[in-house]
Design an enzyme around this catalytic site. Structure first.
Site, PDB file in Angstrom:
ATOM      1  N   SER A  57       0.846  -1.194   0.000  1.00  0.00           N
ATOM      2  CA  SER A  57       0.000   0.000   0.000  1.00  0.00           C
ATOM      3  C   SER A  57       0.879   1.241   0.000  1.00  0.00           C
ATOM      4  CB  SER A  57      -0.871   0.015   1.255  1.00  0.00           C
ATOM      5  OG  SER A  57      -1.484   1.272   1.412  1.00  0.00           O
ATOM      6  N   TYR A  90      -2.362  -0.699  10.493  1.00  0.00           N
ATOM      7  CA  TYR A  90      -2.437  -1.063   9.074  1.00  0.00           C
ATOM      8  C   TYR A  90      -1.163  -0.666   8.335  1.00  0.00           C
ATOM      9  CZ  TYR A  90      -4.161  -1.110   4.203  1.00  0.00           C
ATOM     10  OH  TYR A  90      -4.318  -1.346   2.857  1.00  0.00           O
TER      11      TYR A  90
END
Ligand code: NAD
Length: 681
Positions: free
Chosen positions: A558, A571
């Site tokens: 990501s 995350y």
């Protein structure tokens, strides 16, 4: 006016063909051909012309459509006999069939066309039934055929398909008391005045052959069961098959990358336990269709079912070397200066007593059909050994078919394989969003895809969409559970023979400040994203290593792996771990030719389960916009101002794996429309 090119007789022919082709006892996949002759007024001359509609080259009777038929003017085909120069020059006749076409001529005429066109009766079936081939491959087949049918069905010694065989059929069919012929080493041809008559004749001959074998067979055609070779219990068999498969794939793929198919049906397991196994395997298959797909003979692993894996692998290496040597010698023994080059010396069928049969091909369908054909061959051998001795056509005759220039031309005409043909991809979290787009794109580019997601029903539904079992398989795999990963990897390997391209995509999202993030949130994110990618790579590594075909691991990381966005400690740091794993594994796995790369997407709203299940709403609320505006909002934050779609990420996976970047490893590719804070340094 009725369409003169599609008379009613053609509809009957197609219906008959589909019925015959749907029963494996009647003909094997892709085997056999059927025809009808019909007279119509020629649109070109206004005069009557007799047409031959015959199944063209390739295709399968079970699914034959009008487009699969060649359409020839029969008088021209028959007249070719005046230019036939004899058996040495048979092959040149095939080129001449195209001069006999009616209109555009339909599909390409096959080598079996004369067997239909030269027979005077209107309807002809040529089939490959196991029961009849058993007689056709029995040492005293001619005597058995006479005993069963007393001349109503003739015997024709082995002849390679072509003009000569067509002439033989024409001669036999001129005698009204003869309804068909058993073609030595090959199959059955029958004829009739109506479509119904030929179909009934074909079915009756097949049933009578089967009944004869049933009544007259010795009790154990393959000999007694050999102690110590019994099949392992079902679960152990699957486990052993999954362990062995990547090693066997390496053997089958030394010359050309192959996909595999596993069969452990009762027919196969019984054959593998029997006394005559090694002898019959060495004789190879017989019907041309069979050995074109199965190679001249299989490789038989001779280790006991409970031998430790490393010993089995060592023995496999020795047997493989022998197989290659023998195959090359077979090629050298029979090749002439104009024979096509050797097509590879690896086996297409590997038999493992106690475990089952592993068949290989350039794609899954070819691998599956090769296995089906060897099952046909087992049935043929059982039938022949039951009433006589199995005696296939000679090695020289087999070579003449395997390296027939006409077969070679057919191979040359095949479309170029797609970039990922022969590759087996495993996409975790493949049932939604980025994973789904990736699975779809990899399948479109020729890969076999294993969709691995939490919910088996969802994974399987995606696999069906991607084209069903010859293209994709859906499995349940929770990447937080090592046992589920082992079981999932086994299922993937058993579906296609191995794994080459692993996409670690499974993921969820949970945001929050340090204070808001619970230990459970932290653990869950790390379990799925970081530990999950680690466990899947760990389970894939022995498979990749055993195959000796290199491979790819792609982590979908990501932008947050780089950019310290607000309130996202669990995350983003888990994504950073996943991203650094790319570099660490790239450094480690280069030694076995495995490239490890990553992708940093950002803001993929469309199609994403993460966004539609609350995360999108909370992000939109944070930015003070409507949720439907989120994609556009993210796009406007970027340099290129383009919304990032799941397909953009899938394209990056494709570019990293389809040979565009063949020597790139350890790379992380941003797919974010340009986020300066996430530019990689
Ligand atoms: P998605 O929710 O549409 O798909 C994720 C899939 O993973 C789901 O099908 C889900 O069932 C599956 N999954 C969840 N937990 C699993 C587990 N324990 N085992 C196996 N499968 C599991 O999400 P998406 O947006 O397509 O995200 C896919 C990946 O891309 C994730 O790793 C995500 O972090 C990453 N990513 C997404 C974005 C984005 O903006 N959507 C941005 C950057 C990175």
């Amino acid at each position: 006016m009725t369409d003169p090119t599609r008379p009613d007789a053609v509809r009957q022919l197609l219906e008959r063909s589909n019925r015959l082709g749907s029963d494996p006892a009647v003909t094997n996949y892709g085997g056999g051909n059927t025809s009808v002759k019909v007279t119509v007024d020629s649109p070109a001359t206004g005069k009557p012309v007799e047409l031959l509609y015959v199944k063209g080259s390739g295709g399968d009777l079970g699914t034959l459509r009008a487009e699969g038929l060649a359409v020839l003017e029969r008088d021209r085909l028959v007249a070719l006999d005046s230019v036939y120069r004899g058996v040495e020059h048979e092959d040149e006749m095939v080129e001449l069939f195209s001069f006999c076409g009616h209109g555009r001529g339909g599909a390409t005429p096959s080598i079996d066309t004369p067997m239909h066109g030269l027979v005077d009766l209107d309807h002809v079936d040529h089939l490959h039934p196991d029961s009849v081939i058993a007689l056709a491959c029995a040492a005293d087949g001619e005597r058995l055929v006479r005993e069963i049918w007393g001349g109503r069905v003739a015997w024709v010694p082995w002849k390679r398909p072509g003009w000569e065989l067509g002439k033989a059929m024409a001669e036999l069919s001129a005698d009204p008391s003869v309804i068909g012929a058993v073609l030595g080493g090959h199959g059955l041809t029958s004829w009739g005045a109506t479509s119904d008559e030929v179909e009934q004749r074909s079915l009756r001959i097949i049933a009578e052959a089967a009944a004869y074998l049933e009544e007259h067979s010795v009790a154990e055609p393959f000999g007694a069961e050999v102690p110590g070779r019994a099949a392992l219990p079902a679960e152990d068999r699957r486990r052993r098959a999954a362990e062995l498969f990547p090693h066997l794939r390496a053997v089958a793929s030394m010359d050309r990358r192959q996909v595999g198919h596993f069969t452990d049906s009762d027919v196969v397991l019984d054959f593998l336990t029997r006394e005559k196994l090694a002898h019959l395997v060495s004789l190879g298959t017989s019907c041309p269709d069979h050995f074109l797909r199965t190679k001249v003979r299989p490789l038989l692993l001779d280790t006991a079912p409970d031998t430790p894996l490393d010993e089995v692998v060592k023995r496999l290496g020795e047997l493989h070397a022998e197989y290659r040597e023998e195959y090359s010698a077979y090629y050298r023994r029979h090749a002439t200066p104009d024979s096509p080059a050797m097509r590879g010396a690896d086996p297409a069928i590997i038999l493992v007593p106690g475990v089952g049969m592993f068949s290989f091909g350039a794609d899954k369908q070819t691998a599956r059909v090769a296995g089906e054909f060897y099952v046909n061959a087992i049935n043929v051998m059982r039938g022949a050994e039951g009433v006589s001795t199995y005696e296939p056509v000679t090695e020289a005759d087999k070579f003449a078919v395997e390296y027939w220039l006409l077969e070679e031309k057919k191979l040359q005409l095949r479309p170029k394989p797609k970039a990922l043909a022969g590759r087996i991809a495993v996409v975790t979290g493949g049932a939604s969003g980025i994973g789904l787009a990736t699975a779809t794109m990899l399948a479109e580019h020729g890969a076999n895809v294993v969709v691995a997601d939490l919910d088996e029903a969802k994974s399987s539904a995606v696999a069906d969409e991607l084209g069903g079992p010859d293209r994709a398989a859906g499995i349940a795999m929770d990447v937080t559970d090592p046992d589920a990963i082992t079981a999932g990897m086994d299922a993937a390997v058993l579906a296609f023979g191995g794994a080459d391209l692993i996409v670690n995509n499974a993921g969820i999202s949970r945001a929050g400040s340090l204070a808001e993030t619970s230990t459970q949130d932290w653990d869950l994110l790390y379990d799925i994203l970081a530990r999950g990618s680690f466990l899947v790579a760990k389970a894939a590594e022995p498979v990749l290593r055993a195959q000796r075909l290199g491979g790819d691991i792609i982590n979908i990381c990501s932008k947050n792996a780089v950019f310290a966005g607000p309130n996202n400690v669990a995350y983003s740091s888990a994504k950073a771990a996943q991203a650094h794993m790319v570099r660490l594994l790239a450094a480690e796995l280069g030694e076995i030719g495995v490239r490890v790369n990553g992708i940093n997407p950002d803001g993929v709203v469309r199609g994403s389960g993460i966004f539609s299940s609350g995360w999108g709403a909370s992000r939109a609320a944070t930015y003070g916009i409507d949720e439907s505006e989120l994609g556009k909002y993210y796009a406007n934050r970027t340099v290129l101002k383009v919304e990032v779609l799941p397909e953009h990420v899938a394209s990056a996976v494709l570019a990293l794996t389809n040979g565009t970047l063949p020597i790139t490893t350890g790379l992380i590719v941003p797919v974010d429309s340009g986020v300066p804070q996430a530019f990689l340094r």
